[in-house]
Design a protein around this motif. Structure first.
Motif, PDB file in Angstrom:
ATOM      1  N   LEU A  53       3.578   5.027   2.482  1.00  0.00           N
ATOM      2  CA  LEU A  53       3.953   6.406   2.184  1.00  0.00           C
ATOM      3  C   LEU A  53       5.029   6.462   1.110  1.00  0.00           C
ATOM      4  CD1 LEU A  53       3.864   9.430   2.671  1.00  0.00           C
ATOM      5  CD2 LEU A  53       5.372   9.113   4.649  1.00  0.00           C
ATOM      6  N   MET A  54       6.030   5.605   1.205  1.00  0.00           N
ATOM      7  CA  MET A  54       7.086   5.586   0.192  1.00  0.00           C
ATOM      8  C   MET A  54       6.548   5.141  -1.164  1.00  0.00           C
ATOM      9  SD  MET A  54      10.508   4.280   2.228  1.00  0.00           S
ATOM     10  CE  MET A  54       9.810   2.725   2.795  1.00  0.00           C
ATOM     11  N   SER A  55       5.589   4.217  -1.154  1.00  0.00           N
ATOM     12  CA  SER A  55       4.971   3.785  -2.411  1.00  0.00           C
ATOM     13  C   SER A  55       4.197   4.927  -3.051  1.00  0.00           C
ATOM     14  CB  SER A  55       4.036   2.598  -2.156  1.00  0.00           C
ATOM     15  OG  SER A  55       4.720   1.515  -1.578  1.00  0.00           O
ATOM     16  N   LEU A 172      -0.669  -9.144  -3.789  1.00  0.00           N
ATOM     17  CA  LEU A 172      -0.819  -7.711  -4.014  1.00  0.00           C
ATOM     18  C   LEU A 172      -2.039  -7.141  -3.287  1.00  0.00           C
ATOM     19  CD1 LEU A 172       0.037  -7.286  -7.822  1.00  0.00           C
ATOM     20  CD2 LEU A 172       1.365  -6.481  -5.856  1.00  0.00           C
ATOM     21  N   VAL A 173      -2.598  -7.905  -2.371  1.00  0.00           N
ATOM     22  CA  VAL A 173      -3.810  -7.482  -1.676  1.00  0.00           C
ATOM     23  C   VAL A 173      -3.557  -7.472  -0.173  1.00  0.00           C
ATOM     24  CG1 VAL A 173      -6.237  -7.991  -1.221  1.00  0.00           C
ATOM     25  CG2 VAL A 173      -5.275  -8.458  -3.490  1.00  0.00           C
ATOM     26  N   LEU A 181       3.643  -4.270  -2.895  1.00  0.00           N
ATOM     27  CA  LEU A 181       3.130  -3.095  -3.593  1.00  0.00           C
ATOM     28  C   LEU A 181       4.210  -2.024  -3.724  1.00  0.00           C
ATOM     29  CD1 LEU A 181      -0.390  -2.872  -1.922  1.00  0.00           C
ATOM     30  CD2 LEU A 181       0.064  -3.364  -4.328  1.00  0.00           C
ATOM     31  N   TYR A 182       5.060  -1.922  -2.726  1.00  0.00           N
ATOM     32  CA  TYR A 182       6.179  -0.980  -2.788  1.00  0.00           C
ATOM     33  C   TYR A 182       7.095  -1.327  -3.956  1.00  0.00           C
ATOM     34  CZ  TYR A 182      10.719   1.035  -1.511  1.00  0.00           C
ATOM     35  OH  TYR A 182      11.923   1.685  -1.535  1.00  0.00           O
ATOM     36  N   LEU A 249      -4.057   0.036  -7.121  1.00  0.00           N
ATOM     37  CA  LEU A 249      -3.698  -1.144  -6.331  1.00  0.00           C
ATOM     38  C   LEU A 249      -3.252  -0.744  -4.930  1.00  0.00           C
ATOM     39  CD1 LEU A 249      -1.707  -3.118  -9.054  1.00  0.00           C
ATOM     40  CD2 LEU A 249      -4.015  -3.598  -8.228  1.00  0.00           C
ATOM     41  N   LEU A 250      -2.536   0.359  -4.823  1.00  0.00           N
ATOM     42  CA  LEU A 250      -2.016   0.796  -3.535  1.00  0.00           C
ATOM     43  C   LEU A 250      -3.126   1.276  -2.609  1.00  0.00           C
ATOM     44  CD1 LEU A 250       0.538   1.398  -1.817  1.00  0.00           C
ATOM     45  CD2 LEU A 250       0.583   3.654  -2.867  1.00  0.00           C
ATOM     46  N   GLN A 251      -4.067   2.041  -3.175  1.00  0.00           N
ATOM     47  CA  GLN A 251      -5.143   2.611  -2.376  1.00  0.00           C
ATOM     48  C   GLN A 251      -6.392   1.724  -2.321  1.00  0.00           C
ATOM     49  OE1 GLN A 251      -4.801   5.626  -0.710  1.00  0.00           O
ATOM     50  NE2 GLN A 251      -2.671   5.574  -1.389  1.00  0.00           N
ATOM     51  N   SER A 252      -6.356   0.596  -3.031  1.00  0.00           N
ATOM     52  CA  SER A 252      -7.514  -0.310  -3.118  1.00  0.00           C
ATOM     53  C   SER A 252      -8.751   0.402  -3.666  1.00  0.00           C
ATOM     54  CB  SER A 252      -7.833  -0.929  -1.750  1.00  0.00           C
ATOM     55  OG  SER A 252      -6.753  -1.740  -1.329  1.00  0.00           O
ATOM     56  N   GLY A 253      -8.528   1.362  -4.536  1.00  0.00           N
ATOM     57  CA  GLY A 253      -9.616   2.101  -5.143  1.00  0.00           C
ATOM     58  C   GLY A 253      -9.132   3.447  -5.644  1.00  0.00           C
TER      59      GLY A 253
END
Length: 369
Positions: A53-55, A172-173, A181-182, A249-253
């Motif tokens: 959420l913070m990311s 990062l995965v 990622l953050y 990258l954060l949402q993987s899509g």
């Protein structure tokens, strides 16, 4: 009053920079702490859900910063800024899916591609001003949205594009690496802020600001408003593209919403909420809007809302209704946004202190006489 008295205090000169560094340091160590903010974060700050959420807040903070460069610095009301965000997200996704290149090369290609798109669309859009400019940018964004939705083999169509992780570093995965990622998102916000700071303090930014106030006078002075606005347009697009890359990258899509006009309107609301023309206001607006958007969804589905009469339950169960009411309240009672209101209150406080010192000096003179 002497020259020494006219000189700004060390805090006025270095205080904002020191405060900014302190905020960045606190944000950087936040994932290492066990802090809970009930009602805002879903768990402790080190938990993957809170970090995600913070990311996301940082992604939209960077996006709001990029739009503030257009609206706050150059006075450009764009309805197609989501195109730059989508160019970053879809650009990196397509590169990683179609080319055997590592992540960093893919990011570079996505940034360069977004820059080229921004130069082309900006060079055409900036031939007109005001509402016509807004309509041309909207047309470009709508065209991009159609291309994304109709090319399912390349972009995933309505289903969206999944991130190909074959060439993405393992750190990062996955959910276990949400902390990394953050930090990646925090770096993106810093880059966007530094770009905005450079634009605002450079000669180019001063020309863009002067053009916003009176373009004819800038032309009379022999300066080029078109070139200044185009560079600001491209810089804002690059910042938005970086935000799109982090979002992928954060949402993987990513999904077609990333290039829609609806997203641009959302960004505009973030900037107005934070305060047009204020860099830190754009950051606050992006963070506050994202938190409200996420947490109001939880509130709308709570048992407290479900137990209300239909006349209250139906509207209050819609998060967009709650956000709309909040936006109306801000526009009506805080027309300068959060940052504008805070700045106005600070100016009044300083003026009050100055009047108090002036009165004390006159009293001392009277006593001496």
């Amino acid at each position: 009053m002497t020259a020494v008295e006219n000189r700004p205090s060390p805090w006025r000169r270095f205080g904002p920079a020191a405060f900014g560094v302190a905020v960045v340091v606190i944000l950087a160590i936040l994932p290492l702490l066990n802090l809970s903010i009930p009602g805002i974060l879903p768990g402790p700050t080190y938990a993957p859900g809170s970090l995600a959420l913070m990311s996301l807040c940082m992604v939209y903070a960077a996006l709001a910063l990029s739009y503030n460069m257009l609206l706050g610095t150059a006075g450009l009301l764009s309805f197609g800024h989501a195109l730059s965000f989508g160019a970053g997200a879809y650009g990196l996704g397509i590169v990683l899916q179609q080319l055997p290149v590592p992540l960093w090369a893919g990011i570079l290609l996505a940034v360069v591609g977004g820059l080229v798109i921004a130069m082309i669309t900006g060079a055409i859009s900036l031939r007109v001003n005001g509402i016509p400019f807004a309509m041309v940018t909207l047309a470009f964004a709508q065209a991009a949205s159609v291309l994304v939705r109709r090319n399912a083999q390349l972009t995933g169509g309505e289903e969206g594009l999944n991130l190909s992780t074959a060439h993405v570093p393992d750190w990062l995965v996955g959910v276990v690496n949400t902390r990394n990622l953050y930090w990646f998102a925090l770096v993106a916000v810093l880059i966007a802020y530094l770009i905005a700071l450079w634009i605002d303090r450079s000669r180019l930014g001063h020309v863009a600001q002067a053009t916003r106030e009176n373009e004819l006078r800038v032309r009379v002075l022999g300066l080029s408003p078109y070139r200044a606005k185009l560079i600001v347009f491209v810089a804002a697009a690059v910042s938005a593209g970086l935000a799109g890359i982090v979002y992928l990258l954060l949402q993987s899509g990513t999904q077609p919403h990333a290039v829609s006009a609806d997203l641009t309107i959302t960004i505009l609301v973030m900037v107005v909420l934070g305060g047009v023309g204020f860099r830190w206001g754009a950051v606050v607006g992006g963070v506050v809007y994202t938190l409200l958007d996420q947490r109001l969804t939880v509130l709308a589905r709570s048992d407290a809302i479900a137990g209300l009469p239909d006349v209250l339950r139906i509207p209050l169960s819609e998060p967009l209704f709650l956000l709309g009411v909040l936006f109306i309240v801000v526009v009506m009672f805080l027309p300068g946004g959060i940052a504008g209101t805070a700045s106005s209150l600070a100016r009044r406080a300083r003026a009050g202190r100055s009047r108090g010192r002036g009165s004390a000096e006159w009293e001392d003179l009277g006593a001496d006489a």
